[in-house]
Design a protein around this motif. Structure first.
Motif, PDB file in Angstrom:
ATOM      1  N   VAL A  31       0.839  -1.183   0.000  1.00  0.00           N
ATOM      2  CA  VAL A  31       0.000   0.000   0.000  1.00  0.00           C
ATOM      3  C   VAL A  31       0.884   1.248   0.000  1.00  0.00           C
ATOM      4  O   VAL A  31       1.925   1.278   0.649  1.00  0.00           O
ATOM      5  CB  VAL A  31      -0.971  -0.002   1.208  1.00  0.00           C
ATOM      6  N   GLN A  32       0.489   2.235  -0.783  1.00  0.00           N
ATOM      7  CA  GLN A  32       1.206   3.511  -0.821  1.00  0.00           C
ATOM      8  C   GLN A  32       0.471   4.478   0.090  1.00  0.00           C
ATOM      9  O   GLN A  32      -0.693   4.771  -0.137  1.00  0.00           O
ATOM     10  CB  GLN A  32       1.247   4.051  -2.254  1.00  0.00           C
ATOM     11  N   LEU A  33       1.123   4.931   1.133  1.00  0.00           N
ATOM     12  CA  LEU A  33       0.477   5.814   2.096  1.00  0.00           C
ATOM     13  C   LEU A  33       0.737   7.276   1.760  1.00  0.00           C
ATOM     14  O   LEU A  33       1.879   7.686   1.603  1.00  0.00           O
ATOM     15  CB  LEU A  33       0.986   5.513   3.505  1.00  0.00           C
ATOM     16  N   ALA A  34      -0.331   8.030   1.678  1.00  0.00           N
ATOM     17  CA  ALA A  34      -0.218   9.460   1.426  1.00  0.00           C
ATOM     18  C   ALA A  34       0.264  10.153   2.696  1.00  0.00           C
ATOM     19  O   ALA A  34       0.026   9.676   3.805  1.00  0.00           O
ATOM     20  CB  ALA A  34      -1.572  10.021   1.002  1.00  0.00           C
ATOM     21  N   ASP A  35       0.929  11.278   2.519  1.00  0.00           N
ATOM     22  CA  ASP A  35       1.423  12.040   3.665  1.00  0.00           C
ATOM     23  C   ASP A  35       0.315  12.366   4.655  1.00  0.00           C
ATOM     24  O   ASP A  35       0.495  12.270   5.862  1.00  0.00           O
ATOM     25  CB  ASP A  35       2.086  13.339   3.207  1.00  0.00           C
ATOM     26  N   GLY A  36      -0.857  12.741   4.146  1.00  0.00           N
ATOM     27  CA  GLY A  36      -1.967  13.101   5.022  1.00  0.00           C
ATOM     28  C   GLY A  36      -2.405  11.953   5.912  1.00  0.00           C
ATOM     29  O   GLY A  36      -2.807  12.160   7.063  1.00  0.00           O
ATOM     30  N   VAL A  37      -2.335  10.735   5.400  1.00  0.00           N
ATOM     31  CA  VAL A  37      -2.678   9.553   6.190  1.00  0.00           C
ATOM     32  C   VAL A  37      -1.709   9.434   7.366  1.00  0.00           C
ATOM     33  O   VAL A  37      -2.118   9.249   8.512  1.00  0.00           O
ATOM     34  CB  VAL A  37      -2.624   8.271   5.322  1.00  0.00           C
ATOM     35  N   LEU A  38      -0.431   9.555   7.091  1.00  0.00           N
ATOM     36  CA  LEU A  38       0.577   9.437   8.148  1.00  0.00           C
ATOM     37  C   LEU A  38       0.442  10.568   9.165  1.00  0.00           C
ATOM     38  O   LEU A  38       0.628  10.358  10.365  1.00  0.00           O
ATOM     39  CB  LEU A  38       1.980   9.407   7.542  1.00  0.00           C
ATOM     40  N   ASP A  39       0.086  11.749   8.698  1.00  0.00           N
ATOM     41  CA  ASP A  39      -0.110  12.886   9.607  1.00  0.00           C
ATOM     42  C   ASP A  39      -1.251  12.612  10.586  1.00  0.00           C
ATOM     43  O   ASP A  39      -1.148  12.894  11.778  1.00  0.00           O
ATOM     44  CB  ASP A  39      -0.398  14.170   8.820  1.00  0.00           C
ATOM     45  N   VAL A  40      -2.341  12.040  10.087  1.00  0.00           N
ATOM     46  CA  VAL A  40      -3.494  11.739  10.939  1.00  0.00           C
ATOM     47  C   VAL A  40      -3.155  10.625  11.927  1.00  0.00           C
ATOM     48  O   VAL A  40      -3.511  10.691  13.104  1.00  0.00           O
ATOM     49  CB  VAL A  40      -4.732  11.382  10.080  1.00  0.00           C
ATOM     50  N   VAL A  41      -2.461   9.608  11.478  1.00  0.00           N
ATOM     51  CA  VAL A  41      -2.070   8.522  12.386  1.00  0.00           C
ATOM     52  C   VAL A  41      -1.131   9.064  13.462  1.00  0.00           C
ATOM     53  O   VAL A  41      -1.208   8.665  14.626  1.00  0.00           O
ATOM     54  CB  VAL A  41      -1.438   7.349  11.612  1.00  0.00           C
TER      55      VAL A  41
END
Length: 133
Positions: A31-41
């Motif tokens: 899976v390719q994780l977008a920066d915004g996903v990592l920011d929320v996590v």
């Protein structure tokens, strides 16, 4: 100032966020994780475990107090803690301990957190309303 000794290995916050995302959802292994996903996590991680940080490359990482996180926003895939108000310089090196990461995954799993159904899209751009004069 008292320097806290960090007793186990540090993991970059961006890597920790990716690990949590994958651990708490049903995802393809590639899976390719977008920066915004990592920011929320990263926000979820900061709510339940200590975050270690430094502002400059040669500065020693130290545990951030809750007040130091206040008003900050994780950016660029949880690689920066930026303060939009400009009240403080951003932190550019963010990490968690391996032990805390394991605790966070367990705690978030028990709380029922599941990132597989989450959608992380930028908010629509708002057009300012003009009050009739």
């Amino acid at each position: 100032m008292h320097q806290e000794h960090i007793s186990n290995e540090l993991v970059p916050l961006s890597s920790a966020a990716a690990t949590v995302y994958l651990a708490l959802g049903k995802h393809e292994t590639q899976v390719q994780l977008a920066d915004g996903v990592l920011d929320v996590v990263a926000i979820a991680l900061a709510a339940c475990i200590p975050i270690y940080a430094a502002r400059e490359g040669d500065e020693t990482l130290r545990r951030l107090a809750d007040g130091e996180l206040s008003g900050g926003k994780f950016l660029h895939g949880a690689t920066r803690l930026h303060f939009p108000s400009g009240a403080a310089p951003q932190f550019t090196r963010l990490a968690v301990t391996e032990q805390d990461l394991a605790r966070a995954i367990d705690r978030l799993r028990r709380a029922g957190v599941n990132f597989s159904e989450a959608r992380f899209e930028p908010a629509p751009r708002r057009i300012p309303r003009v009050a009739p004069g």
